[in-house]
Design an enzyme around this catalytic site. Structure first.
Site, PDB file in Angstrom:
ATOM      1  CG  HIS A 182      -1.969  -1.055   1.198  1.00  0.00           C
ATOM      2  ND1 HIS A 182      -2.832  -1.257   0.138  1.00  0.00           N
ATOM      3  CD2 HIS A 182      -2.275  -2.009   2.126  1.00  0.00           C
ATOM      4  CE1 HIS A 182      -3.628  -2.276   0.413  1.00  0.00           C
ATOM      5  NE2 HIS A 182      -3.309  -2.759   1.599  1.00  0.00           N
TER       6      HIS A 182
ATOM      7  CG  ASP B 239      -4.814 -10.130   3.634  1.00  0.00           C
ATOM      8  OD1 ASP B 239      -4.417 -10.689   2.598  1.00  0.00           O
ATOM      9  OD2 ASP B 239      -4.662  -8.910   3.838  1.00  0.00           O
TER      10      ASP B 239
END
Length: 344
Positions: free
Chosen positions: A158, A282
């Site tokens: 990110h 995830d």
């Protein structure tokens, strides 16, 4: 296959983050490391400490202005009367073409996209060693290893060239890709994290030499919200070198593997000389973020499918948070990958 990790990466200990305006315990905990190390060991990997590679490989990705901010902002923040224990921004520019602020508060808002990547006294050093683990894995592959695993924590996908966000400070996958790029004409990055790799996309969005492909939960109502749509294809010379494959929430193995087949076809059409896998765990059905429903067996099949590309590969750890199966999911991916390729 070798794995690379340094104990300094555990020293970054974010306390809390804001989610829907509510302060919650931070999920990117140092305890993730021990579980992932156990998972790597169960897959037969040997773990080595990376070397200090200096700032050179990192400045290939990030601006000097941003790196100076990351290194010094915590000390500056502590000189503010009544400041929080961690650097957390409270204001952000609505555009990035205005003046660069001189104050610590202004720079925090400029260089931090959200409130989920607090900076403490150890963050800079932990992020450096995380990036150096990615560099070491890339160097191992450049030296002839078929593949290598970088246990990068904090994660990185990110982080933009000059912005932290989403638990990420230095974009480890981008650092690994450009380290490979020094000896490979074309490098592909395949991001299989639950969340879109918006920082990675932004770094390479106008480049034709690095293909970026991301499978992730549909961002229409999921982080990072503003990026990750199928319409984002690159710009300028990079038009056509970015592929996003957003998946409906709670998609399981079948949908993920179907999208992965599309991703792998695009990578083959690019004909890269090396591959970076931004490995998020995830997407698991039991992960605390709960966005997708991939099973442990599914991770094995994902690893096996990616191994079918038969490319020199750096596997960079991204997300995957504390749950009972976190280590098993890493073992499953690495075993599936290694089982298809043979010893790496």
């Amino acid at each position: 296959m070798k794995a690379f990790y340094a104990n300094e990466q555990k020293r970054h200990k974010p306390k809390a983050y804001l989610s829907s305006g509510t302060a919650r315990p931070h999920p990117e905990k140092p305890e993730r490391v021990e579980i992932l190390l156990a998972g790597a060991s169960s897959a037969g990997l040997t773990v080595e400490r990376p070397k200090n590679h200096g700032l050179g490989p990192i400045t290939a990705v990030h601006t000097p202005e941003y790196l100076d901010f990351l290194e010094h902002i915590f000390a500056r923040w502590q000189r503010i009367d009544g400041a929080s224990a961690e650097v957390i921004p409270n204001i952000h520019p609505i555009t990035r073409n205005g003046s660069y602020p001189a104050s610590a508060v202004g720079q925090a808002g400029y260089h931090m996209a959200d409130t989920v990547c607090p900076i403490s006294t150890e963050t800079w050093k932990s992020a450096l060693w995380s990036a150096w683990s990615a560099v070491e894995a890339a160097e191992a592959v450049k030296a002839g290893a078929p593949s290598a695993y970088a246990l990068c924590r904090p994660p990185g996908h990110h982080a933009f060239a000059d912005v932290a966000g989403g638990f990420c400070f230095i974009n480890n996958s981008a650092v690994a890709a450009l380290a490979l790029r020094r000896s490979a004409a074309r490098v592909a990055i395949l991001d299989v994290d639950l969340h879109h790799g918006n920082g990675t996309q932004g770094i390479f969005y106008a480049r034709p030499d690095v293909l970026t492909v991301s499978l992730h939960a549909d961002p229409v109502c999921f982080y990072p919200f503003f990026w990750g749509y199928a319409s984002e294809r690159g710009e300028g010379a990079g038009l056509g070198y970015n592929l996003n494959l957003p998946l409906p929430h709670k998609s399981g193995d079948a949908a993920f593997l179907e999208a992965l087949a599309i991703a792998l076809r695009r990578i083959l059409a690019f004909a890269p000389e090396a591959l970076v896998v931004a490995l998020g765990l995830d997407a698991f059905e039991g992960d605390p973020f709960g966005g997708l429903s991939v099973t442990t067996l599914g991770f094995s099949r994902i690893g096996e499918a990616i191994a079918g590309l038969d490319l020199p590969t750096v596997i960079v750890q991204e997300g995957g948070y504390l749950c009972d199966a976190l280590g098993d999911n890493l073992t499953a991916f690495l075993t599936g990958f290694g089982g298809r390729r043979g010893p790496g």
